[in-house]
Design an enzyme around this catalytic site. Structure first.
Site, short mmCIF file in Angstrom:
data_model
loop_
_atom_site.label_atom_id
_atom_site.label_comp_id
_atom_site.label_asym_id
_atom_site.label_seq_id
_atom_site.Cartn_x
_atom_site.Cartn_y
_atom_site.Cartn_z
N ASN A 208 0.83 -1.22 0.06
CA ASN A 208 0.11 -0.01 -0.10
C ASN A 208 0.84 1.23 -0.03
OD1 ASN A 208 0.21 0.88 2.84
ND2 ASN A 208 -0.36 -1.19 3.16
N ASP A 276 -4.33 -6.02 4.92
CA ASP A 276 -5.33 -6.95 5.32
C ASP A 276 -5.23 -8.39 4.70
OD1 ASP A 276 -6.79 -4.87 6.69
OD2 ASP A 276 -7.56 -4.11 4.91
N LYS A 286 8.64 -17.84 -9.71
CA LYS A 286 8.08 -16.61 -10.23
C LYS A 286 6.94 -17.10 -11.32
CE LYS A 286 8.44 -12.85 -13.36
NZ LYS A 286 9.11 -12.44 -14.61
N PRO A 303 -3.18 -11.44 10.13
CA PRO A 303 -3.46 -11.17 11.68
C PRO A 303 -3.81 -9.74 12.17
CG PRO A 303 -1.41 -11.63 11.57
CD PRO A 303 -1.87 -12.00 10.02
N ASP A 304 -4.61 -9.27 12.84
CA ASP A 304 -4.68 -7.90 13.30
C ASP A 304 -3.98 -7.78 14.38
OD1 ASP A 304 -5.63 -5.70 14.44
OD2 ASP A 304 -7.40 -5.66 13.04
N ILE A 305 -2.89 -7.05 14.08
CA ILE A 305 -1.82 -6.93 15.31
C ILE A 305 -2.10 -6.23 16.25
CG2 ILE A 305 0.58 -6.05 15.77
CD1 ILE A 305 0.94 -6.54 12.61
N PHE A 323 -4.67 3.37 14.94
CA PHE A 323 -5.12 4.49 13.89
C PHE A 323 -6.11 3.91 13.19
CE2 PHE A 323 -1.81 7.68 13.77
CZ PHE A 323 -1.39 7.39 14.86
N LYS A 337 -14.40 1.19 15.53
CA LYS A 337 -13.19 0.32 15.49
C LYS A 337 -12.59 0.20 16.99
CE LYS A 337 -11.10 0.83 11.57
NZ LYS A 337 -10.39 1.13 10.62
N LYS A 341 -11.76 -3.37 18.15
CA LYS A 341 -10.13 -3.66 18.28
C LYS A 341 -9.69 -4.01 19.68
CE LYS A 341 -8.84 -2.67 13.71
NZ LYS A 341 -7.73 -3.15 12.89
O1 C5P Z 1 -9.01 -2.15 10.59
P1 C5P Z 1 -8.08 -1.32 10.15
O2 C5P Z 1 -7.06 -1.70 9.12
O3 C5P Z 1 -8.78 0.01 9.72
O4 C5P Z 1 -7.42 -0.68 11.46
C1 C5P Z 1 -6.20 0.35 11.51
C2 C5P Z 1 -5.53 0.12 12.66
O5 C5P Z 1 -5.12 -1.43 12.93
C3 C5P Z 1 -4.16 0.89 12.54
O6 C5P Z 1 -3.70 1.03 14.20
C4 C5P Z 1 -3.22 -0.61 12.12
O7 C5P Z 1 -1.93 -0.09 12.55
C5 C5P Z 1 -3.68 -1.79 12.97
N1 C5P Z 1 -3.92 -2.80 12.16
C6 C5P Z 1 -3.05 -3.70 12.54
N2 C5P Z 1 -2.94 -5.18 12.01
C7 C5P Z 1 -3.80 -5.48 10.90
C8 C5P Z 1 -4.50 -4.32 10.48
C9 C5P Z 1 -4.71 -3.34 11.26
O8 C5P Z 1 -2.38 -3.72 13.53
N3 C5P Z 1 -3.76 -6.61 10.34
#
Ligand code: C5P
Length: 399
Positions: A208, A276, A286, A303-305, A323, A337, A341
């Site tokens: 991104n 994501d 390749k 994974p959502d960190i 954020f 959010k 979260k």
């Molecule tokens: O769900 P979204 O991407 O909008 O959430 C943004 C927040 O979640 C940011 O703080 C981003 O650093 C964190 N995030 C994360 N791991 C992910 C997706 C988002 O830590 N896989």
């Protein structure tokens, strides 16, 4: 001012050693005392007499000097300082430090010290970019050493590139930061930043447009308040700040591992733009164009960190900040959010293209907490970072 601070300055053997004389002068001007140590090679570049005259202190040269050991043993010497500074740190000295060698006075002091060590590397660009130096640098970062530079520029050898030692005034800023008595002194804070790259095959990846500018600014602002910052960064275009522990990663999975490995922390700020999705299985070779047409990419969710850390049962940082980059209903989406979260604060921003925020130098944010939403006026990303760091300091002071 560095009044009363004691610096143990280890001078390595490189042409940049002449800059260490200016560094000694500046340190003393700021009220610090400097105990100089010269490696054998350093003595080829600067004389013990000039170093000792500028420092107005005895210069230490040898490990097995009985007079020195009788006056102050090497263990005591390594611990009497408030900060150990290695400038210039040659490739050889860094290799010794990374591998735990202790075969001369400088390397022995570096092994024996219980104080923080700030390293100012100086070497030819090829040597700086050599895989061995990269490995050693990564080891030293992991060991918690602080880095001042190096910077990019022309070199005594006629080449140009990274590896040039930071200027003494820049190293002074890093020393001041390392010795800072700011409100976050001694507090460990983890910051994530930059994009992640998710491989499709060995040459292609999903990414991104995040530059890492806001994350870098936050890490710098926290360090300026004295925090001990671990900066976990994806491949950003903005350079990481000096004075923080940098852990470079590529993928979301690596970022999660690095963040978990960096805990415990008093606070964690998740400024990274984490992808994501990743490929369910990245190809080992390749992917070729063939008669079957375009490949069908199969995605898996990353994974959502932020959510993982915010929901930790044990070892959760006291303050977890996320954020939210939104294009509409900024506050409503950010509040949702926050709940989803499980974090304490969300810094929300409007990233519609017409705002010029994504990739730009300014930001207009809304801080969403359990107490409600607070709009901050549009300001530079550095100012947003400073304001956020002040808020974090105020909140942690009560914990
Ligand atoms: O769900 P979204 O991407 O909008 O959430 C943004 C927040 O979640 C940011 O703080 C981003 O650093 C964190 N995030 C994360 N791991 C992910 C997706 C988002 O830590 N896989």
């Amino acid at each position: 001012m560095l009044n009363g601070k004691r610096i143990l300055l280890i001078v390595g053997g490189g042409i940049a050693a002449f800059k260490s004389l200016d560094l000694i002068r500046r340190l003393r001007e700021q009220g610090a005392s400097v105990t100089p140590v010269l490696t054998r090679a350093a003595q080829e570049f600067v004389t013990p007499l000039s170093v000792s005259a500028l420092a107005a202190e005895k210069v230490y040269l040898d490990l097995f000097d009985l007079t020195d050991e009788a006056e102050m043993g090497h263990i005591e010497l390594s611990r009497a300082a408030d900060l150990v500074v290695v400038a210039p740190a040659t490739a050889d000295l860094m290799a010794k430090m990374a591998n735990g060698h202790a075969d001369d006075l400088a390397s022995t002091l570096l092994m024996a010290t219980d104080k923080r060590v700030l390293v100012a590397p100086a070497m030819n660009v090829r040597m700086w970019e050599h895989p061995a130096t990269k490995r050693n640098t990564a080891t030293l970062v992991k060991d918690g050493l602080l880095f001042a530079g190096p910077v990019e520029g022309s070199m005594a050898c006629g080449e140009f590139g990274p590896g040039r030692m930071s200027e003494p005034h820049e190293i002074m800023e890093d020393i001041e930061r390392a010795l800072s008595n700011g409100p976050l002194k001694g507090r460990h804070i983890v910051v994530t930043s930059g994009p992640t790259h998710e491989p499709i095959d060995p040459v292609r990846y999903i990414a991104n447009r995040s530059s890492g500018a806001q994350g870098s600014a936050i890490a710098r602002a926290l360090a300026a308040l004295g925090a001990d910052v671990t900066f976990v960064t994806g491949p950003a275009t903005v350079a990481p700040p000096d004075g923080v522990r940098v852990i470079p990663v590529e993928t979301a999975a690596e970022m999660l591992d690095a963040v978990k490995g960096a805990l415990p922390a008093k606070a964690a700020v998740f400024a990274a733009a984490v992808a994501d999705w990743r490929m369910e299985t990245a190809s080992d070779s390749k992917i070729k164009k063939d008669a079957n047409g375009a490949p069908k990419l199969k995605f898996a969710e990353n994974p959502d960190i932020l959510a993982t850390v915010a929901h930790l049962k044990s070892g959760r940082p006291g303050l977890v900040v996320g954020f939210a980059a939104e294009t509409d209903d900024v506050v409503a989406n950010a509040s949702a959010k926050l709940a989803r979260k499980g974090c304490d604060w969300i810094v929300a921003n409007d990233v519609r293209p017409e705002t010029g925020i994504m990739g730009g130098s300014e930001n207009a944010v809304t801080l969403v907490t359990a107490d409600g939403a607070e709009d901050w006026p549009r300001m530079s990303k550095d100012q947003v970072a400073a304001k956020l760091a002040d808020r974090i300091a105020a909140t942690l002071s009560g914990q």
